[in-house]
Write a protein that holds these residues in place. Structure first.
Motif, PDB file in Angstrom:
ATOM      1  N   GLN A 150       0.910  -1.256  -0.198  1.00  0.00           N
ATOM      2  CA  GLN A 150      -0.053  -0.039  -0.021  1.00  0.00           C
ATOM      3  C   GLN A 150       0.802   1.020   0.054  1.00  0.00           C
ATOM      4  O   GLN A 150       0.530   2.146  -0.713  1.00  0.00           O
ATOM      5  CB  GLN A 150      -1.079   0.104   1.058  1.00  0.00           C
ATOM      6  N   LYS A 151       1.753   1.334   0.716  1.00  0.00           N
ATOM      7  CA  LYS A 151       2.900   2.341   0.844  1.00  0.00           C
ATOM      8  C   LYS A 151       3.554   2.519  -0.418  1.00  0.00           C
ATOM      9  O   LYS A 151       3.748   3.526  -0.872  1.00  0.00           O
ATOM     10  CB  LYS A 151       3.821   2.159   1.915  1.00  0.00           C
ATOM     11  N   LEU A 152       3.942   1.485  -1.232  1.00  0.00           N
ATOM     12  CA  LEU A 152       4.685   1.498  -2.307  1.00  0.00           C
ATOM     13  C   LEU A 152       3.632   2.272  -3.656  1.00  0.00           C
ATOM     14  O   LEU A 152       4.106   2.805  -4.433  1.00  0.00           O
ATOM     15  CB  LEU A 152       5.199   0.089  -2.879  1.00  0.00           C
ATOM     16  N   GLU A 153       2.366   1.591  -3.406  1.00  0.00           N
ATOM     17  CA  GLU A 153       1.564   2.111  -4.379  1.00  0.00           C
ATOM     18  C   GLU A 153       1.283   3.633  -4.547  1.00  0.00           C
ATOM     19  O   GLU A 153       1.128   4.266  -5.512  1.00  0.00           O
ATOM     20  CB  GLU A 153       0.081   1.510  -4.116  1.00  0.00           C
ATOM     21  N   LEU A 208       5.543  -1.946  16.168  1.00  0.00           N
ATOM     22  CA  LEU A 208       6.196  -0.920  16.049  1.00  0.00           C
ATOM     23  C   LEU A 208       5.751   0.095  14.766  1.00  0.00           C
ATOM     24  O   LEU A 208       6.073   1.084  15.112  1.00  0.00           O
ATOM     25  CB  LEU A 208       7.661  -1.298  15.938  1.00  0.00           C
ATOM     26  N   HIS A 209       5.105  -0.371  14.030  1.00  0.00           N
ATOM     27  CA  HIS A 209       4.336   0.326  12.825  1.00  0.00           C
ATOM     28  C   HIS A 209       5.465   1.301  12.287  1.00  0.00           C
ATOM     29  O   HIS A 209       5.250   2.506  12.126  1.00  0.00           O
ATOM     30  CB  HIS A 209       3.427   1.137  13.396  1.00  0.00           C
ATOM     31  N   LEU A 210       6.473   0.704  11.842  1.00  0.00           N
ATOM     32  CA  LEU A 210       7.667   1.522  11.448  1.00  0.00           C
ATOM     33  C   LEU A 210       7.298   2.235   9.766  1.00  0.00           C
ATOM     34  O   LEU A 210       8.322   3.304   9.742  1.00  0.00           O
ATOM     35  CB  LEU A 210       8.911   0.582  11.150  1.00  0.00           C
ATOM     36  N   LEU A 211       6.821   1.621   9.177  1.00  0.00           N
ATOM     37  CA  LEU A 211       6.371   2.366   7.945  1.00  0.00           C
ATOM     38  C   LEU A 211       5.610   3.729   8.208  1.00  0.00           C
ATOM     39  O   LEU A 211       5.718   4.564   7.377  1.00  0.00           O
ATOM     40  CB  LEU A 211       5.473   1.569   6.931  1.00  0.00           C
ATOM     41  N   ASP A 212       5.000   3.824   9.180  1.00  0.00           N
ATOM     42  CA  ASP A 212       4.338   4.933   9.531  1.00  0.00           C
ATOM     43  C   ASP A 212       5.058   5.888  10.648  1.00  0.00           C
ATOM     44  O   ASP A 212       5.140   7.163  10.606  1.00  0.00           O
ATOM     45  CB  ASP A 212       2.761   5.019   9.922  1.00  0.00           C
ATOM     46  N   ARG A 251       2.429  -7.186  -8.017  1.00  0.00           N
ATOM     47  CA  ARG A 251       2.024  -5.571  -8.124  1.00  0.00           C
ATOM     48  C   ARG A 251       2.813  -4.618  -9.205  1.00  0.00           C
ATOM     49  O   ARG A 251       2.184  -3.594  -9.515  1.00  0.00           O
ATOM     50  CB  ARG A 251       1.853  -5.098  -6.767  1.00  0.00           C
ATOM     51  N   PHE A 252       4.053  -4.764  -9.018  1.00  0.00           N
ATOM     52  CA  PHE A 252       4.936  -3.734  -9.427  1.00  0.00           C
ATOM     53  C   PHE A 252       6.093  -4.028 -10.499  1.00  0.00           C
ATOM     54  O   PHE A 252       6.631  -5.289 -10.647  1.00  0.00           O
ATOM     55  CB  PHE A 252       5.775  -2.711  -8.426  1.00  0.00           C
ATOM     56  N   ASN A 253       6.268  -3.194 -11.353  1.00  0.00           N
ATOM     57  CA  ASN A 253       7.550  -3.188 -12.285  1.00  0.00           C
ATOM     58  C   ASN A 253       8.527  -2.282 -11.514  1.00  0.00           C
ATOM     59  O   ASN A 253       7.800  -1.352 -11.060  1.00  0.00           O
ATOM     60  CB  ASN A 253       7.417  -2.583 -13.584  1.00  0.00           C
ATOM     61  N   PHE A 254       9.755  -2.408 -11.344  1.00  0.00           N
ATOM     62  CA  PHE A 254      10.747  -1.514 -10.458  1.00  0.00           C
ATOM     63  C   PHE A 254      11.884  -1.376 -11.421  1.00  0.00           C
ATOM     64  O   PHE A 254      12.404  -2.590 -12.063  1.00  0.00           O
ATOM     65  CB  PHE A 254      10.795  -2.001  -9.207  1.00  0.00           C
ATOM     66  N   LYS A 255      12.603  -0.283 -11.569  1.00  0.00           N
ATOM     67  CA  LYS A 255      13.793  -0.191 -12.037  1.00  0.00           C
ATOM     68  C   LYS A 255      14.758   0.562 -11.335  1.00  0.00           C
ATOM     69  O   LYS A 255      14.227   1.530 -10.800  1.00  0.00           O
ATOM     70  CB  LYS A 255      13.880   0.375 -13.572  1.00  0.00           C
ATOM     71  N   LEU A 265       9.063   2.959  -9.371  1.00  0.00           N
ATOM     72  CA  LEU A 265       7.955   1.792  -9.671  1.00  0.00           C
ATOM     73  C   LEU A 265       6.872   2.326 -10.479  1.00  0.00           C
ATOM     74  O   LEU A 265       6.371   3.430 -10.185  1.00  0.00           O
ATOM     75  CB  LEU A 265       7.310   1.306  -8.273  1.00  0.00           C
ATOM     76  N   THR A 266       6.128   1.254 -11.269  1.00  0.00           N
ATOM     77  CA  THR A 266       4.949   1.517 -11.749  1.00  0.00           C
ATOM     78  C   THR A 266       4.123   0.203 -11.507  1.00  0.00           C
ATOM     79  O   THR A 266       4.671  -0.662 -11.202  1.00  0.00           O
ATOM     80  CB  THR A 266       5.324   1.579 -13.443  1.00  0.00           C
ATOM     81  N   LEU A 267       2.811   0.470 -11.431  1.00  0.00           N
ATOM     82  CA  LEU A 267       1.911  -0.628 -11.190  1.00  0.00           C
ATOM     83  C   LEU A 267       1.850  -1.708 -12.288  1.00  0.00           C
ATOM     84  O   LEU A 267       1.912  -1.103 -13.478  1.00  0.00           O
ATOM     85  CB  LEU A 267       0.448  -0.102 -10.778  1.00  0.00           C
ATOM     86  N   LEU A 268       1.992  -2.845 -11.928  1.00  0.00           N
ATOM     87  CA  LEU A 268       1.827  -3.934 -12.927  1.00  0.00           C
ATOM     88  C   LEU A 268       0.404  -4.131 -13.280  1.00  0.00           C
ATOM     89  O   LEU A 268      -0.405  -4.611 -12.669  1.00  0.00           O
ATOM     90  CB  LEU A 268       2.312  -5.071 -12.585  1.00  0.00           C
ATOM     91  N   THR A 269      -0.018  -3.904 -14.761  1.00  0.00           N
ATOM     92  CA  THR A 269      -1.317  -4.432 -15.348  1.00  0.00           C
ATOM     93  C   THR A 269      -1.252  -5.335 -16.053  1.00  0.00           C
ATOM     94  O   THR A 269      -0.064  -5.902 -16.201  1.00  0.00           O
ATOM     95  CB  THR A 269      -1.842  -3.291 -16.180  1.00  0.00           C
ATOM     96  N   ASN A 270      -2.305  -6.114 -16.285  1.00  0.00           N
ATOM     97  CA  ASN A 270      -2.395  -7.097 -17.374  1.00  0.00           C
ATOM     98  C   ASN A 270      -1.542  -7.071 -18.660  1.00  0.00           C
ATOM     99  O   ASN A 270      -0.903  -7.997 -19.024  1.00  0.00           O
ATOM    100  CB  ASN A 270      -3.835  -7.729 -17.647  1.00  0.00           C
ATOM    101  N   LYS A 271      -1.578  -5.868 -19.120  1.00  0.00           N
ATOM    102  CA  LYS A 271      -1.040  -5.398 -20.222  1.00  0.00           C
ATOM    103  C   LYS A 271       0.554  -5.549 -20.369  1.00  0.00           C
ATOM    104  O   LYS A 271       1.298  -5.951 -20.898  1.00  0.00           O
ATOM    105  CB  LYS A 271      -1.392  -4.201 -21.024  1.00  0.00           C
ATOM    106  N   THR A 272       0.721  -5.042 -19.066  1.00  0.00           N
ATOM    107  CA  THR A 272       2.259  -4.912 -18.929  1.00  0.00           C
ATOM    108  C   THR A 272       2.924  -6.396 -18.493  1.00  0.00           C
ATOM    109  O   THR A 272       4.216  -6.573 -18.917  1.00  0.00           O
ATOM    110  CB  THR A 272       2.817  -3.864 -17.622  1.00  0.00           C
ATOM    111  N   LYS A 273       2.020  -7.090 -17.892  1.00  0.00           N
ATOM    112  CA  LYS A 273       2.514  -8.497 -17.769  1.00  0.00           C
ATOM    113  C   LYS A 273       2.756  -9.139 -18.903  1.00  0.00           C
ATOM    114  O   LYS A 273       3.803 -10.096 -19.042  1.00  0.00           O
ATOM    115  CB  LYS A 273       1.368  -9.236 -16.771  1.00  0.00           C
TER     116      LYS A 273
END
Length: 507
Positions: free
Chosen positions: A174-177, A209-213, A468-472, A497-505
């Motif tokens: 969720q944070k990465l999105e 700890l909830h370290l992402l927040d 979920r993601f493409n990353f470079k 990062l970009t969200l991975l869709t069916n098309k990009t898959k």
């Protein structure tokens, strides 16, 4: 006259002191020469000096821009399979030999090197890992601790952890999105480090700890500080008395104190819950308390030693492994595509990865193992050779430590063909298995207790990321490694990062 007489006494005392100092130095030099005579038949690079041995060369690579393990690899190629380094009166032997790995790591007869592991008892005067499971060189005492801890990593409890693995990993997604716009740079290692720390705090000690927040939490910095303090402390434990290192040493000391203080509070809360008859989870903390009860008169400080051990080892190496894997996958499109196909087949579009799914992710297992071959977060260990022996045809006098390094052996052509090529097929079920030259979790009785836990967590996080993601990698990022007590990506694996869709898959 009294002043003159007193002056003569002072001069005589000074002369005797200097004479004793000179005689002591000469005796020490004779001892160093004796050590040279005893071990110089073992191959090794030329010493930088008679007294200091290879310290100058070692420090050059420990403190330089490169990785010291690469120099150790170079020396292994040139002088192995057994080679020697000298540091004052100490001899450091590297055993780049599968036969030696099998003999000395698979047996309980050869303890961990007390010299090295006792140095991690404390950091600059503050108790650190003490006599915990990693650092305890006494096999009998270690075995008692290990036997009691084993149930916390049993099959049934590991299966129960899946909910927390999924929950923490899902929140990371969720944070990465929020930043998956193809432009915003994300430091993946830092993010994953916080997630693995969240996981170990919750499943092992019941801490949220909830370290992402909670960006202000002192825990990530504290763990980073003590890890950074380990190598220089082992190199030079006296640096705490040098003014130029005062700020660094104080940061390390305060970080170690924070971790032990947190552990003490956590243990006291759990003790109170047990006294009040409350239901408590069968986690690592409960096992630590059970260990104390069964031992009888168990030192509270040893309970804290194991708290620190699990708190650090339970998250740092896993975070580094996942980060290295992401880093490598950014330049492996075919391997990434094959991984995604497997995740689609096994997990599909499900939100959570199930315990049964993990066993079906065979290609991911291969990828993670290959990542550990090239980038082992914990590259080496040492065993004490207690008696004279012969290794690879070379006579080795007893009383010396043998260093084993999976980073070195994993990057040698004699053990792995084209070793710098990232090839998960090396670990396919039908491939010939590397015998005693691959040990990222060590081998034998002292093998890592948490390795199954670690790989389960790595699979859950990696499956969700690839789902979920493409990353470079961002511009300027490298594939270099740095040593901060563990091996980690030097530049932090900063990605877009970009969200991975069916098309990009499909593409």
């Amino acid at each position: 006259m009294d002043l003159l007489y007193g002056g003569h006494i002072f001069e005589s005392a000074l002369f005797l002191f200097l004479l004793l100092l000179l005689l002591s130095f000469c005796a020490y030099c004779c001892y160093v020469k004796y050590i040279h005579i005893k071990y110089d038949h073992i191959p090794g690079p030329p010493r930088d000096s008679f007294l200091f041995g290879h310290i100058k060369s070692i420090n050059k690579y420990l403190n330089g821009p490169g990785l010291s393990h690469d120099k150790l690899l170079e020396w292994a190629e040139q002088y192995g399979p057994i080679y020697r380094l000298n540091a004052l009166h100490r001899v450091i032997l590297y055993a780049i030999s599968p036969e030696a790995v099998q003999k000395y790591m698979m047996s309980s007869e050869y303890p961990k090197d007390p010299y090295v592991y006792n140095l991690l008892f404390s950091l600059f005067g503050v108790r650190f890992m003490g006599k915990g499971l990693i650092t305890d060189p006494d096999h009998t005492h270690w075995y008692k601790q290990r036997r009691i801890m084993d149930p916390a990593f049993g099959h049934s409890y590991l299966k129960e952890m899946m909910g927390i693995f999924n929950e923490k990993a899902e929140y990371l997604m969720q944070k990465l999105e929020e930043n998956a716009d193809g432009k915003t740079e994300v430091e993946m290692h830092a993010m994953i480090n916080r997630v693995t720390l969240d996981v170990i705090a919750k499943v092992a000690f019941g801490m949220d700890l909830h370290l992402l927040d909670n960006k202000q939490s002192p825990f990530p910095h504290a763990i980073s500080a003590v890890l950074k303090g380990m190598v220089p402390h082992v190199q030079n434990p006296y640096m705490q008395y040098m003014p130029q290192h005062r700020k660094f040493v104080k940061d390390v000391q305060e970080s170690a104190k924070l971790l032990r203080r947190t552990g003490r509070e956590c243990i006291e809360r759990r003790k109170e819950a047990v006294r009040n008859g409350e239901d408590v989870p069968k986690d690592i903390l409960t096992q630590i308390l059970k260990s104390a009860e069964q031992e009888g008169g168990y030192d509270d400080e040893i309970m804290l030693d194991n708290f620190i051990t699990f708190f650090i080892a339970g998250q740092e190496t896993t975070a580094n492994q996942i980060s290295f894997t992401i880093m490598e996958l950014t330049r492996q499109p075919e391997i990434t595509a094959k991984l995604r196909d497997e995740i689609d087949d096994v997990v599909g579009s499900k939100r959570d990865v199930s315990f049964d799914d993990l066993g079906k992710l065979q290609y991911m297992t291969q990828v993670l193992k290959e990542s550990l071959r090239l980038y082992p977060p914990a590259p080496g260990t040492a065993r004490l050779l207690t008696h004279d022996d012969v290794i690879e045809g070379i006579r080795i006098p007893g009383g010396v430590a043998l260093n084993f390094n999976t980073y070195i052996m994993g990057r040698m052509d004699k053990f792995f063909k084209a070793p710098l090529t990232f090839d998960p097929e090396r670990f396919s079920p039908d491939a010939p298995k590397p015998n005693f030259c691959y040990f990222p979790f060590t081998l034998g009785p002292r093998t890592c207790l948490g390795q199954v836990f670690s790989q389960m967590e790595a699979k859950v996080v990696l499956a969700k990321l690839l789902q979920r993601f493409n990353f470079k990698l961002a511009p300027g990022q490298s594939f270099e490694i740095k040593d901060t007590g563990t091996l980690r990506p030097r530049d932090g694996v900063i990605c877009t990062l970009t969200l991975l869709t069916n098309k990009t898959k499909e593409s």
